[in-house]
Design an enzyme around this catalytic site. Structure first.
Site, mmCIF file in Angstrom:
data_model
loop_
_atom_site.group_PDB
_atom_site.id
_atom_site.type_symbol
_atom_site.label_atom_id
_atom_site.label_comp_id
_atom_site.label_asym_id
_atom_site.label_seq_id
_atom_site.Cartn_x
_atom_site.Cartn_y
_atom_site.Cartn_z
ATOM 1 N N CYS A 136 0.825 -1.223 0.000
ATOM 2 C CA CYS A 136 0.000 0.000 0.000
ATOM 3 C C CYS A 136 0.849 1.258 0.000
ATOM 4 C CB CYS A 136 -0.963 -0.016 1.174
ATOM 5 S SG CYS A 136 -2.033 -1.458 1.131
ATOM 6 N N HIS A 178 -9.633 3.083 -1.324
ATOM 7 C CA HIS A 178 -8.230 2.684 -1.220
ATOM 8 C C HIS A 178 -7.802 1.839 -2.420
ATOM 9 C CE1 HIS A 178 -4.436 1.552 0.314
ATOM 10 N NE2 HIS A 178 -4.780 0.559 1.095
#
Ligand code: ZN
Lengths: 382, 146
Positions: free
Chosen positions: A81, A330
């Site tokens: 991420c 996200h």
């Protein structure tokens, strides 16, 4: 070494676009960032591309295939991420090193729906998920939150309030996946995924892309771009050092604490100077941990900070005014640059209803589990 | 007190669910570990290099303890298709070093009923799953101590 400035940055509205290819998503964001800078692909000396789902598939070159194959060097990054932030940082380093003076950084992701992590079990052997605990991301971050509860008494409701706050912020962000007020009873009452994280305390899997044009100070002045330019005062990347438990239980705290310390040193400022923060709220539990990790308050005060609205828009240090990963969404490889876009938008005074008034310095933070932490500190140009 | 479901040779013929679960031909199953002779860090499973201090060839093989305490947990209500829920995912610190992740059994899946810090023991049982070839496996669980 030259200072580095963001002179063009943008993101597409996050959503679900299964019919659009990954390079096309990236190309759209790249065009938006180039337009924001008033430049073209012919002005770019290199491309730093972040994508996780197609890490082996030359996404950066395929983006150039959409917007102009100028023959510039392309670096494809994957760092969980922290992928987008890592791509941005690679571009920053190339300018710091004096190799290039203007480069393009793009983060892109197309996500499936459903749970991330866990699984396992090939042809030989049996899946360990649900026998040897859980490797799903909601559970991993639930356990990280329970560590905070164990140490500081943080409650389920306090974790849930993070989601209420960030969903509220997203009602003011047209680029967020959702713009829906979500009161505490709705967050607490939504499906329990992995205690203490309910469904509305988990980030939204979305498709997205964000891009930035960055350049040296000399180039920004030469192009006459200083009025909207944003200075990169710090760029830091860490991995997690050895901890007694972190081979079984990923540690998102130590790498964040170390990155924050290094970033404040590099920027020559402290947490008291930060006007807004976009941090990695992949789960509601995670945001609470990072208040202490980033020095926004004492770790033991994190529950009180959310209770008293210190991190809400209008509070002492607004956190995730974009809506955060919890409501903006996200898209893994895009998140790190989208966070930088949000902070730059406030520093430029262009954030409309959600504007943090008088914002001069902002901080972005992402965590790639496994672990990678990237922090950027950005400053308004006078 | 014998609490080992696989005792008496019941674990024989089963395959270990993970390589660090050892099933000796002539004894009880155990969790295999390693301790660094330079910095005393303890790891689950075999290792050649210490990730704490970087020492090479300083790791000695040890049996990890079956006693420990619950560090943290989560109660998992949604998992992958085919995985039975709910279950309690737990991180346990073992006596003498080493941290292990696994399912905590013998408790209600209720946060009020599970106390972080409570003593637990590692128990070994036949896993309720077979692989594609029909092989059966031995797994471990955590159980609160009486
Ligand atoms: Zn060592």
């Amino acid at each position: 070494m030259s200072d580095v400035y963001v002179i063009g940055i943008d993101m597409i509205k996050f959503g679900r676009f299964p019919e659009i290819s990954v390079p096309k998503l990236g190309a759209t964001a790249a065009h938006m960032a180039l337009d924001d800078a008033g430049l073209t692909i012919n002005d770019m000396q290199a491309l730093y591309s972040g994508n996780l789902g197609q890490a082996a598939a030359m996404v950066g070159q395929r983006i150039l295939g959409e917007i102009g194959q100028t023959g510039i060097p392309v670096v494809n990054c994957a760092n969980a991420c922290a992928t987008g932030a890592t791509a941005f940082r690679e571009g920053w380093m190339s300018i710091k090193a004096g190799i290039y003076d203007t480069v393009l950084c793009v983060g892109t992701e197309q996500m499936g729906r459903g749970l991330l992590g866990g699984g396992g079990g090939g042809k030989k052997g049996i899946p360990t998920e649900g026998l040897l605990g859980s490797g799903t991301m909601p559970a991993v971050f639930a356990e990280a939150g329970m560590e905070h509860q164990r140490k500081y008494g943080t409650t389920f409701e306090q974790f849930a309030k993070v989601s209420v706050k960030n969903h509220h912020h997203s009602t003011m962000n047209p680029k967020a996946m959702y713009q829906i007020e979500t009161p505490l009873e709705t967050v607490v009452g939504s499906e329990m995924i992995a205690y203490p994280n309910t469904k509305l305390m988990c980030s939204v899997n979305v498709d997205g892309a964000a891009a930035a044009v960055i350049c040296s100070e000399e180039k920004a002045r030469q192009l006459g771009k200083m009025d909207r330019a944003v200075k990169v005062r710090a760029s830091v990347l860490t991995s997690d050092p050895y901890q007694e438990r972190n081979l079984q239980m990923p540690d998102v705290n130590t790498c964040t604490q170390r990155a924050a310390k290094a970033a404040y040193e590099m920027a020559g400022c402290g947490p008291e100077d930060i006007d807004l923060v976009e941090l990695h709220d992949c789960f509601a539990t995670a945001e609470i941990l990072h208040y202490g990790n980033l020095g926004l308050g004492k770790a033991e005060d994190a529950g009180r900070m959310i209770d008293e609205g210190e991190t809400a828009l209008g509070g002492r240090v607004p956190v995730n005014v974009s809506g955060g990963l919890l409501s903006k969404g996200h898209p893994l490889g895009a998140t790190g640059i989208a966070n930088i876009y949000e902070v730059c938008t406030h520093l430029r005074g262009e954030a409309d209803k959600r504007q943090v008034e008088g914002a001069r310095i902002g901080l972005t933070h992402v965590i790639g589990l496994g672990s990678a932490c990237a922090i950027h500190i950005l400053e308004k140009t006078d | 007190m014998p609490t080992n479901a696989a005792e008496g040779g019941e674990s024989q013929g089963l395959l270990p669910i993970v390589p660090f679960l050892k099933i000796p031909a002539d004894g009880d199953p155990y969790i295999d570990g390693a301790r660094c002779k330079s910095c005393s860090a303890v790891f689950v499973g075999e290792r050649e290099t210490c990730s704490s201090c970087g020492a090479r060839d300083k790791l000695e093989s040890i049996k990890l303890s079956n006693d420990g305490e619950l560090y943290v947990f989560s109660i998992v209500f949604r998992s992958f298709p085919g995985i039975e829920v709910p279950y309690v995912s737990a991180v346990v610190d073992l006596e003498g070093g080493g941290t292990l992740k696994g399912n905590l059994i013998g408790v209600e899946p209720d946060p009020e009923k599970i106390k972080m810090g409570m003593p637990i023991e590692v128990v070994y049982e036949k896993a309720p799953r077979k692989d594609a070839e029909g092989n059966e496996y031995l797994t471990y669980y955590f159980r609160p101590k009486a």
